[in-house]
Design a protein around this motif. Structure first.
Motif, PDB file in Angstrom:
ATOM      1  N   LEU A  48      14.482  18.893  45.738  1.00 35.02           N
ATOM      2  CA  LEU A  48      14.679  19.994  46.841  1.00 35.02           C
ATOM      3  C   LEU A  48      14.997  19.359  48.422  1.00 35.02           C
ATOM      4  O   LEU A  48      14.323  19.809  49.387  1.00 35.02           O
ATOM      5  CB  LEU A  48      13.542  20.622  46.790  1.00 35.02           C
ATOM      6  N   ARG A  62      12.232  22.341  55.155  1.00 30.87           N
ATOM      7  CA  ARG A  62      11.017  21.173  55.439  1.00 30.87           C
ATOM      8  C   ARG A  62      11.984  19.889  55.553  1.00 30.87           C
ATOM      9  O   ARG A  62      11.579  18.799  56.218  1.00 30.87           O
ATOM     10  CB  ARG A  62      10.050  20.903  54.543  1.00 30.87           C
ATOM     11  N   ILE A 103       8.895  17.500  51.623  1.00 34.04           N
ATOM     12  CA  ILE A 103       9.600  18.674  51.422  1.00 34.04           C
ATOM     13  C   ILE A 103       9.172  19.655  50.427  1.00 34.04           C
ATOM     14  O   ILE A 103       9.048  20.862  50.926  1.00 34.04           O
ATOM     15  CB  ILE A 103      11.011  18.523  51.151  1.00 34.04           C
ATOM     16  N   TYR A 104       8.489  19.266  49.582  1.00 26.25           N
ATOM     17  CA  TYR A 104       7.751  20.123  48.498  1.00 26.25           C
ATOM     18  C   TYR A 104       6.579  20.689  48.810  1.00 26.25           C
ATOM     19  O   TYR A 104       6.302  21.864  48.835  1.00 26.25           O
ATOM     20  CB  TYR A 104       7.884  19.598  47.223  1.00 26.25           C
ATOM     21  N   SER A 137      10.431  13.486  49.368  1.00 24.38           N
ATOM     22  CA  SER A 137      10.467  14.534  48.629  1.00 24.38           C
ATOM     23  C   SER A 137       9.058  15.386  48.615  1.00 24.38           C
ATOM     24  O   SER A 137       9.110  16.614  48.290  1.00 24.38           O
ATOM     25  CB  SER A 137      11.124  14.487  47.409  1.00 24.38           C
ATOM     26  N   LYS A 159      17.557  20.674  49.770  1.00 26.25           N
ATOM     27  CA  LYS A 159      18.148  22.015  50.476  1.00 26.25           C
ATOM     28  C   LYS A 159      16.874  22.870  51.178  1.00 26.25           C
ATOM     29  O   LYS A 159      17.050  23.577  51.969  1.00 26.25           O
ATOM     30  CB  LYS A 159      18.592  23.017  49.517  1.00 26.25           C
ATOM     31  N   ARG A 160      15.821  22.682  50.784  1.00 30.36           N
ATOM     32  CA  ARG A 160      14.698  23.276  51.642  1.00 30.36           C
ATOM     33  C   ARG A 160      14.482  22.932  53.324  1.00 30.36           C
ATOM     34  O   ARG A 160      14.751  21.813  53.663  1.00 30.36           O
ATOM     35  CB  ARG A 160      13.312  22.948  50.999  1.00 30.36           C
ATOM     36  N   LYS A 194       3.636  21.620  51.637  1.00 35.06           N
ATOM     37  CA  LYS A 194       3.498  22.012  52.974  1.00 35.06           C
ATOM     38  C   LYS A 194       2.230  21.387  53.710  1.00 35.06           C
ATOM     39  O   LYS A 194       2.082  21.548  54.725  1.00 35.06           O
ATOM     40  CB  LYS A 194       3.561  23.552  53.094  1.00 35.06           C
TER      41      LYS A 194
END
Length: 264
Positions: free
Chosen positions: A183, A188, A154-155, A151, A185-186, A157
């Motif tokens: 998150l 990444r 994903i959060y 995660s 759903k992102r 970058k």
């Protein structure tokens, strides 16, 4: 005396018959196969983890290389049966997601030991802990909160895949812990799986139970095959209709069923 013997035989017989008719929990492979048309991938025999010493974490991986015990052979059967689940759009089942109805089905145990079995075949294997709330897999491997995780990637970058992979948590086996932020759903998440596909032969995802939160269906978009783990003796037979419905409606991609904790 004869009447006493007859009563002594009748009471246990009545109790056994009552249990047979009143116990509606799933216990055998036959019960699963009669109710669900999804491929039956295998059954894992009941195992009991050895108690760890004080201050230590018990080893959750019971797969034994060069052994022919019941668990090891069952895992080899599962890994072989998975090869027959390839579809036209997927040449190889590279991303394997584990889910279940409820907590305690043993999906983390099955995922870890199947990963060890695949790694024993000289494949490059990584396990990804996507149970962002309980983090059971990372806790069992004693890597909870110690590293940046899926995660975080994903959060943030600025992170790369190399920043979140924990190498050699078991011979031939790497780990991506959750270290939850948020998150799934992102986009990444897709990038993470794309990078892992390039590096590993198999990516095993320990997901959450399907009926608890939405994470299981969200991760469905990046998986090749979903293994639905049913714990023997803990699921009512009437719930198998829901498994069949999910299979018929294709809610879980390329779904197969594993019966865990069966009595052999």
């Amino acid at each position: 005396l004869l009447l006493g013997v007859q009563i002594g035989l009748a009471i246990p017989a009545l109790l056994l018959i009552a249990r047979l008719f009143l116990d509606t929990r799933v216990r055998t492979r036959k019960e699963v196969e009669e109710a669900v048309q999804a491929p039956f991938i295998g059954e894992i025999p009941m195992q009991r983890l050895k108690k760890a010493k004080k201050g230590e974490v018990s080893n959750p991986i019971l797969y034994e290389r060069n052994s022919r015990n019941l668990l090891t052979e069952a895992l080899r059967i599962v890994s072989t049966n998975m090869e027959f689940m390839t579809t036209e759009d997927v040449a190889k089942n590279q991303v394997i997601t584990f889910t279940s109805f409820n907590v305690g089905a043993g999906k983390t145990f099955v995922a870890l030991n199947l990963a060890a079995c695949l790694a024993d075949g000289k494949s490059k294997v990584v396990v990804v802990d996507f149970d962002l709330r309980k983090r059971t897999l990372s806790k069992k491997l004693n890597h909870c909160h110690k590293n940046k995780g899926a995660s975080n990637f994903i959060y943030d970058k600025s992170l790369t895949v190399d920043d979140i992979i924990v190498k050699d948590v078991h011979p031939g086996l790497d780990l991506v812990p959750p270290n939850p932020v948020e998150l799934l759903k992102r986009p990444r998440l897709d990038l993470l799986l794309e990078e892992l596909r390039k590096r590993y032969d198999y990516i095993l995802i320990d997901n959450v139970p399907i009926e608890i939160v939405a994470d299981a269906s969200i991760i469905n978009r990046v998986t090749d095959v979903t293994l639905f783990v049913i714990r023997a003796g803990s699921v009512d037979r009437r719930m198998l209709g829901l498994v069949e419905k999910m299979y018929q409606e294709n809610k879980l991609k390329n779904m197969g069923v594993i019966l865990n904790g069966s009595e052999v």
